[in-house]
Design a protein around this motif. Structure first.
Motif, PDB file in Angstrom:
ATOM      1  N   PRO A  75     -36.753  -8.436  41.266  1.00  0.00           N
ATOM      2  CA  PRO A  75     -35.280  -8.449  41.320  1.00  0.00           C
ATOM      3  C   PRO A  75     -34.726  -7.852  42.609  1.00  0.00           C
ATOM      4  CG  PRO A  75     -36.020  -7.779  39.143  1.00  0.00           C
ATOM      5  CD  PRO A  75     -37.245  -7.839  39.997  1.00  0.00           C
ATOM      6  N   HIS A  76     -35.320  -6.747  43.071  1.00  0.00           N
ATOM      7  CA  HIS A  76     -34.828  -6.102  44.292  1.00  0.00           C
ATOM      8  C   HIS A  76     -35.031  -7.006  45.504  1.00  0.00           C
ATOM      9  CE1 HIS A  76     -33.598  -2.973  46.999  1.00  0.00           C
ATOM     10  NE2 HIS A  76     -34.784  -2.914  47.586  1.00  0.00           N
ATOM     11  N   HIS A  77     -36.182  -7.668  45.565  1.00  0.00           N
ATOM     12  CA  HIS A  77     -36.488  -8.585  46.660  1.00  0.00           C
ATOM     13  C   HIS A  77     -35.482  -9.737  46.675  1.00  0.00           C
ATOM     14  CE1 HIS A  77     -38.769 -10.011  49.914  1.00  0.00           C
ATOM     15  NE2 HIS A  77     -39.718 -10.664  49.282  1.00  0.00           N
ATOM     16  N   LYS A  78     -35.151 -10.257  45.503  1.00  0.00           N
ATOM     17  CA  LYS A  78     -34.171 -11.347  45.418  1.00  0.00           C
ATOM     18  C   LYS A  78     -32.800 -10.890  45.899  1.00  0.00           C
ATOM     19  CE  LYS A  78     -35.350 -12.578  41.142  1.00  0.00           C
ATOM     20  NZ  LYS A  78     -35.467 -13.303  39.855  1.00  0.00           N
ATOM     21  N   LYS A  79     -32.423  -9.665  45.547  1.00  0.00           N
ATOM     22  CA  LYS A  79     -31.135  -9.136  46.005  1.00  0.00           C
ATOM     23  C   LYS A  79     -31.084  -9.073  47.526  1.00  0.00           C
ATOM     24  CE  LYS A  79     -29.867  -6.252  42.016  1.00  0.00           C
ATOM     25  NZ  LYS A  79     -29.660  -4.867  41.544  1.00  0.00           N
ATOM     26  N   LYS A  80     -32.186  -8.639  48.138  1.00  0.00           N
ATOM     27  CA  LYS A  80     -32.230  -8.526  49.583  1.00  0.00           C
ATOM     28  C   LYS A  80     -32.201  -9.896  50.262  1.00  0.00           C
ATOM     29  CE  LYS A  80     -32.224  -4.154  50.572  1.00  0.00           C
ATOM     30  NZ  LYS A  80     -31.209  -3.570  51.479  1.00  0.00           N
ATOM     31  N   ILE A  81     -32.856 -10.868  49.665  1.00  0.00           N
ATOM     32  CA  ILE A  81     -32.826 -12.223  50.220  1.00  0.00           C
ATOM     33  C   ILE A  81     -31.397 -12.746  50.232  1.00  0.00           C
ATOM     34  CG2 ILE A  81     -33.528 -14.623  49.830  1.00  0.00           C
ATOM     35  CD1 ILE A  81     -36.168 -13.497  48.684  1.00  0.00           C
ATOM     36  N   ILE A  82     -30.696 -12.505  49.143  1.00  0.00           N
ATOM     37  CA  ILE A  82     -29.308 -12.969  49.036  1.00  0.00           C
ATOM     38  C   ILE A  82     -28.423 -12.250  50.045  1.00  0.00           C
ATOM     39  CG2 ILE A  82     -27.267 -13.006  47.541  1.00  0.00           C
ATOM     40  CD1 ILE A  82     -29.285 -13.327  45.199  1.00  0.00           C
ATOM     41  N   ARG A  83     -28.509 -10.921  50.077  1.00  0.00           N
ATOM     42  CA  ARG A  83     -27.612 -10.149  50.942  1.00  0.00           C
ATOM     43  C   ARG A  83     -27.959 -10.338  52.416  1.00  0.00           C
ATOM     44  NH1 ARG A  83     -24.221  -5.525  50.896  1.00  0.00           N
ATOM     45  NH2 ARG A  83     -23.148  -5.711  52.904  1.00  0.00           N
ATOM     46  N   ASN A  84     -29.242 -10.219  52.749  1.00  0.00           N
ATOM     47  CA  ASN A  84     -29.626 -10.190  54.158  1.00  0.00           C
ATOM     48  C   ASN A  84     -29.763 -11.571  54.783  1.00  0.00           C
ATOM     49  OD1 ASN A  84     -29.786  -7.526  53.525  1.00  0.00           O
ATOM     50  ND2 ASN A  84     -31.906  -7.242  54.131  1.00  0.00           N
ATOM     51  N   PHE A  85     -30.334 -12.502  54.032  1.00  0.00           N
ATOM     52  CA  PHE A  85     -30.575 -13.820  54.631  1.00  0.00           C
ATOM     53  C   PHE A  85     -29.416 -14.780  54.373  1.00  0.00           C
ATOM     54  CE2 PHE A  85     -32.465 -18.028  55.160  1.00  0.00           C
ATOM     55  CZ  PHE A  85     -33.054 -17.866  56.404  1.00  0.00           C
ATOM     56  N   ILE A  86     -29.026 -14.919  53.117  1.00  0.00           N
ATOM     57  CA  ILE A  86     -27.977 -15.891  52.808  1.00  0.00           C
ATOM     58  C   ILE A  86     -26.611 -15.410  53.300  1.00  0.00           C
ATOM     59  CG2 ILE A  86     -26.765 -17.110  50.958  1.00  0.00           C
ATOM     60  CD1 ILE A  86     -29.363 -17.073  49.362  1.00  0.00           C
ATOM     61  N   ILE A  87     -26.243 -14.161  52.953  1.00  0.00           N
ATOM     62  CA  ILE A  87     -24.920 -13.652  53.340  1.00  0.00           C
ATOM     63  C   ILE A  87     -24.886 -13.294  54.829  1.00  0.00           C
ATOM     64  CG2 ILE A  87     -23.144 -11.926  52.929  1.00  0.00           C
ATOM     65  CD1 ILE A  87     -23.545 -13.761  50.555  1.00  0.00           C
TER      66      ILE A  87
END
Length: 449
Positions: A75-87
Motif C-alpha cells: 500500500p505504501h509503495h502504491k501511494k508513492k507511485i501515485i504521489r511522486n510519479f503520477i501527480i
C-alpha cells in the motif's frame, strides 16, 4: 494554499481509486480508463489513455501486468507511485517543464536524469561501461541534493540512479528520504540488497530497483562472479516479499543474444517477480572495450522483433534502450529527454557518451542542459528521420566525432577516446550494415518497435 492542497487531495482520491481497482475485474479496469480520460484536460494524456484502453480491450498482456501491480504492491509503495510519479512527474512536472520551455525559447526540458553518485563497486565485470571512471571520488551529498532541487524546479521528478554500485553510498537512503516527492529507478547488481536494505526500500516507497542479469546462472556468474546469480535470486525474493516493484536489466552481447531474448529467459524473471525489464546493447566503452562483444546488426534486429513479441505476449513491461527510438522520438541524449551526471560531476549527454563540457559542481543544472554541446546534439537529432537509427555512437558516428571534439569538450576518463580512434572502422561498418536493416524495417513499418 490551494495549489499546495490540490496535489494532496488528488493523491488521496487517486489512492482510493487504486485500492478499489485492486479488487476489480479486468473489465472494470478497462471501464475506469474512460473516467481517467474524461478527468484529464491534456490532449496527449487523453491520446495515451485511449491507446492503453484499445490495447486492453484487445487482450494485451499489459492489462494483466497492471492487475498484478495493483494487487501485489505494498500500500505504501502504491501511494508513492501515485504521489511522486503520477501527480508530481506527470502532472505538476509537465506544467513546470512547459513553463521552462517558455522561458528558454521553446526548449522543453528532459523528463528524467541519470545520476551515478559513486563508481565504487564490489564486482569487476568484463566490459562494464563505467569500469574506467575513477572510483575514489563520489558526488558530494550537498551537490547531489542541490541538483535534485534544481531538477524539481524545472519539473523533473524522476531520477535514474546508476554507478558503480549505487548501494555503496551509505547516504543514498538519506538522499532518497530527503527527496521523498521524487521517484528513483535504481540500477543495481543486487548483491547488497539484504533484508535490512530491502525493508528500508519498502518503508521509503519511492524506489524501483532494476537488477542486472546476463542470462541464467552460467551467463550471470561468468560475468559477475561465482555465486552472484544466487544473490540476485535472493534479492528478488526479498523485494517480492516486501511488495516492492522491481525488474531486471540485461546487456546483450554477441554471446548471450539468443539466451536473453528467449521465452525461457523472460518467463523465468517474470516468475521471480519482475514487472519491468530493460535491454541494453553492449557498447565498447569502459573497462577493456572489446568489439567482439558487440552484438551484430542482425542480432540487434532480432532483439527488435523479439521485444515486439514479448510486449504482445508476456506479462512484463519491456524497455529497449536502442530499438525504442520510435517510442521516444529518436535519440534522447543531450538533455532532449535525459542526461547523465557521473560521480565526478561531469554532465554527459548519455551514460555511454563519456565526454562533457560542464561539471555540475561549477554550473547550475539549467546552464548544463542549455550548453552549446547539448544544443548541438539536439540540432543533429532533428535531422534523422529513421527513428530506428537514433544513436550518435553507433548509428551516426560522424556526429559523435564532431560533437565530442567541439571546443571546451573533454573526455571524462582515460581511454574514452578509443570510441573515435581504435573502433572507428568497425563502427562505420556497423552503422552502414545496421542502416540497411533499419531502413528496411522503418520503411516496412512492421514490428519496428
Amino acid at each position: 494554499m490551494y495549489k499546495q492542497i490540490k496535489p494532496v487531495v488528488l493523491s488521496k482520491l487517486l489512492y482510493g481509486l487504486v485500492q478499489l481497482l485492486s479488487m476489480s475485474s479486468p473489465h472494470a479496469l478497462i471501464h475506469y480508463t474512460k473516467i481517467a480520460e474524461a478527468a484529464t484536460t491534456r490532449e496527449h494524456y487523453k491520446r495515451a489513455i485511449k491507446q492503453i484502453r484499445k490495447m486492453w480491450e484487445e487482450g494485451h498482456p499489459s492489462l494483466r501486468v497492471a492487475i498484478k501491480i495493483l494487487r501485489n504492491t505494498s500500500p505504501h509503495h502504491k501511494k508513492k507511485i501515485i504521489r511522486n510519479f503520477i501527480i508530481n512527474q506527470l502532472l505538476v512536472g509537465s506544467t513546470k517543464r512547459k513553463l521552462f520551455s517558455e522561458q528558454e525559447g521553446g526548449f522543453y526540458p528532459p523528463g528524467l536524469m541519470v545520476i551515478s553518485p559513486t563508481m565504487k563497486c564490489n564486482l569487476k565485470c568484463f566490459g562494464c561501461y563505467a569500469g574506467m571512471y575513477r572510483n575514489d571520488e563520489d558526488l558530494p551529498f550537498e551537490v547531489f541534493d542541490r541538483v535534485l532541487n534544481e531538477a524539481k524546479e524545472m519539473g523533473i521528478y524522476f531520477i535514474v540512479v546508476s554507478g558503480g554500485e549505487p548501494f555503496f553510498r551509505n547516504d543514498l537512503f538519506e538522499i532518497i528520504e530527503k527527496h521523498n516527492d521524487m521517484s528513483f529507478h535504481i540500477f543495481t547488481n543486487g548483491s547488497l540488497l539484504n533484508e535490512e536494505r530491502v525493508k528500508r526500500l519498502a518503508d521509503l516507497g519511492n524506489v524501483l530497483p532494476a537488477i542486472s542479469v546476463e542470462g541464467f546462472r552460467e551467463e550471470t556468474d561468468a560475468r559477475r562472479g561465482r555465486g552472484h546469480y544466487d544473490k540476485v535470486l535472493r534479492a528478488m525474493q526479498l523485494l517480492k516479499e516486501h511488495g516492492v516493484l522491481f525488474g531486471f536489466s540485461a546487456t546483450m552481447t554477441k554471446g548471450n543474444a539468443h539466451t536473453i531474448t528467449s521465452d525461457e529467459f523472460i518467463d523465468h524473471w517474470i516468475e521471480q517477480g519482475c514487472t519491468v525489464g530493460w535491454y541494453f546493447l553492449y557498447t565498447p566503452v569502459g573497462r577493456e572495450p572489446n568489439w567482439q562483444l558487440v552484438p551484430t546488426p542482425g542480432q540487434r534486429d532480432m532483439l527488435r522483433e523479439r521485444v515486439a513479441y514479448i510486449r504482445s505476449n508476456k506479462e512484463i513491461l519491456i524497455g529497449d534502450f536502442w530499438n525504442d527510438g520510435p517510442v521516444v522520438g529518436g535519440c534522447i541524449a543531450g538533455g532532449r529527454k535525459y542526461l547523465h551526471i557521473n560521480s565526478k560531476g561531469d554532465v554527459e549527454p548519455c551514460v555511454f557518451c563519456h565526454f562533457a563540457m560542464h561539471n555540475i559542481k561549477e554550473v547550475s543544472l539549467r546552464e548544463a542542459i542549455t550548453s552549446p554541446l547539448f544544443k548541438r546534439i539536439r540540432e543533429h537529432q532533428n535531422i534523422n528521420k529513421n527513428l530506428l537509427r537514433p544513436c550518435l555512437i553507433i548509428d551516426h558516428p560522424e556526429v559523435y566525432r564532431e560533437v565530442c571534439q567541439m571546443p571546451g569538450v573533454r573526455f571524462t576518463h582515460e581511454g574514452a577516446e578509443q570510441i573515435i580512434t581504435d573502433f572507428a572502422p568497425e563502427i562505420d561498418t556497423y552503422a552502414k550494415m545496421w542502416g540497411e536493416l533499419a531502413d528496411r524495417a522503418w520503411n516496412g513499418r512492421k514490428n519496428y518497435c
